[in-house]
Write an enzyme that holds these catalytic residues in place. Structure first.
Site, short mmCIF file in Angstrom:
data_model
loop_
_atom_site.label_atom_id
_atom_site.label_comp_id
_atom_site.label_asym_id
_atom_site.label_seq_id
_atom_site.Cartn_x
_atom_site.Cartn_y
_atom_site.Cartn_z
N ASN A 118 18.47 -47.22 79.17
CA ASN A 118 18.98 -46.21 80.28
C ASN A 118 18.43 -46.40 81.60
O ASN A 118 17.17 -46.00 81.72
CB ASN A 118 18.82 -44.70 79.58
CG ASN A 118 19.00 -43.68 80.68
OD1 ASN A 118 19.76 -43.98 81.70
ND2 ASN A 118 18.68 -42.45 80.45
N LYS B 261 19.05 -44.96 84.14
CA LYS B 261 18.99 -43.95 85.13
C LYS B 261 19.56 -44.22 86.53
O LYS B 261 20.34 -45.26 86.66
CB LYS B 261 17.54 -43.38 85.22
CG LYS B 261 17.00 -43.16 84.02
CD LYS B 261 15.87 -42.13 83.84
CE LYS B 261 15.41 -42.12 82.42
NZ LYS B 261 14.25 -41.17 82.33
N HIS C 214 21.91 -35.97 78.15
CA HIS C 214 20.44 -36.74 78.51
C HIS C 214 19.92 -35.15 79.08
O HIS C 214 20.49 -34.29 79.87
CB HIS C 214 20.62 -37.58 79.60
CG HIS C 214 19.32 -38.26 79.47
ND1 HIS C 214 18.37 -37.52 80.25
CD2 HIS C 214 18.64 -39.24 79.17
CE1 HIS C 214 17.13 -38.31 80.31
NE2 HIS C 214 17.40 -39.38 79.33
N GLU D 39 18.02 -35.03 81.59
CA GLU D 39 18.11 -34.72 82.85
C GLU D 39 19.38 -34.32 83.42
O GLU D 39 19.38 -33.68 84.40
CB GLU D 39 17.72 -36.16 83.60
CG GLU D 39 16.29 -36.63 83.12
CD GLU D 39 15.75 -37.99 83.23
OE1 GLU D 39 16.85 -38.89 83.63
OE2 GLU D 39 14.86 -38.24 82.86
N GLU E 180 15.43 -37.20 71.95
CA GLU E 180 14.53 -37.37 73.06
C GLU E 180 13.61 -35.91 73.45
O GLU E 180 14.06 -35.19 73.95
CB GLU E 180 15.40 -37.87 74.14
CG GLU E 180 15.94 -39.13 74.19
CD GLU E 180 16.37 -39.84 75.37
OE1 GLU E 180 15.89 -41.01 75.27
OE2 GLU E 180 16.82 -39.16 76.32
N GLY F 45 9.45 -40.49 80.04
CA GLY F 45 8.91 -40.77 81.24
C GLY F 45 7.50 -40.52 81.55
O GLY F 45 6.87 -40.52 82.64
N SER G 55 9.19 -42.56 76.26
CA SER G 55 8.18 -43.38 76.30
C SER G 55 8.18 -44.32 75.32
O SER G 55 6.87 -44.74 74.98
CB SER G 55 6.80 -42.73 76.44
OG SER G 55 7.01 -41.77 77.52
N GLY H 54 14.13 -45.78 78.80
CA GLY H 54 14.45 -45.28 79.96
C GLY H 54 13.68 -46.40 80.66
O GLY H 54 13.85 -47.69 80.94
N GLY H 55 12.56 -46.18 81.28
CA GLY H 55 11.59 -46.69 82.21
C GLY H 55 11.38 -48.41 81.70
O GLY H 55 11.34 -49.38 82.54
#
Ligand code: PEP
Length: 255
Positions: free
Chosen positions: A13, A15, A101, A103, A171, A177, A217, A238-239
């Protein structure tokens, strides 16, 4: 590592990343993942911002990398300024879309009902839906994790969801994150519970086939351990999906 009953999926993802300044890096990453020789033993998906879906689809041509998207509106067309429909994402080259998600739930006040409508929009357009659920830190501390996730599943999972059109991503909001992850026992407990709830809401057969991803993470250093947990059928990343070496390092859990 221990093999799960279902073929795994590792989905990235991105983002709201992939701006003009980093475009060269973005397409280099896409090319590296999309190289024809790239043939992992799990499904691999990258979900960039909507503006990059077509570029990535082109870059990934000839490889096994699938391109997804991060959100969609529930209507196919209409007066919804700033939104993108599932049909538009399909047209741009996406095969799947993330919905619900955390967010989106927190930044845009999305409810389970909206997430359900978005998942149905994905099916209508011929896309798969990756439906996200997860508890906040306060909910976990209050011992409400399973109750919260049970409620999110009941509200967000359409009646016509099945193992072909839907993937669930667990999640924990507090793990996204932050570098924090739940213990392996906690992940195992939640994933087992999700499968049980899917059986109750849909059917035993659907529950046994539906993929349940862990997200929050995930990085190369913890991927082996997390992906080996019972009922974990891959990762939503993600990251770490923004750097080719890290994303490939996570996929390596399945090589
Ligand atoms: C995510 O946002 O879906 C996610 C899992 O983020 P990260 O891997 O950065 O925690």
């Amino acid at each position: 590592m221990k093999r799960q009953a279902r073929r795994a999926l590792v989905a990235g993802n991105w983002k709201m990343n992939g701006l003009k300044g980093s475009r060269r890096e973005v397409s280099a990453l896409a090319r590296r993942l999309g190289a024809a020789a790239f043939n992992p033993k799990c499904d691999v998906m990258v979900c960039p911002p909507a503006t990059l879906v077509t570029l990535l689809r082109e870059s990934a041509k000839g490889s096994r990398v699938k391109i997804g998207a991060q959100d969609c509106h529930w209507n196919p067309t209409g007066a919804h300024t700033g939104d993108v429909s599932a049909e538009m994402l399909k047209d741009a080259g996406a095969v799947s879309v993330i919905v619900g998600h955390s967010e989106r739930r927190s930044d845009h006040g999305e409810t389970d009902g909206m997430v359900n409508a978005k998942a149905q929009a994905a099916y209508r357009a011929g896309l798969g839906a990756i439906i996200c659920v997860g508890e906040t830190e306060a909910e976990r501390k209050a011992g409400r994790t399973l109750r919260v996730i049970g409620g999110q599943l009941k509200g967000s999972l359409p009646e016509n969801a099945d193992a072909r059109n839907t993937v669930i991503a667990y999640e924990p909001v507090w793990a996204i994150g932050t570098g924090l992850t739940p213990t392996t026992d906690d992940v195992a407990e939640v994933h087992k519970y999700i499968r049980k709830r899917v059986a109750a809401l849909l059917s035993d057969e659907t529950a046994s086939k539906m993929r349940i991803l862990y997200g929050g993470s995930v990085k190369p250093a913890n991927a082996d351990e997390l992906m080996a947990i019972d009922n974990v059928d891959g990762a939503l990343v993600g990251g770490a999906s923004l750097k080719a070496a890290d994303f490939l390092g996570i996929i390596a859990a399945y090589l």
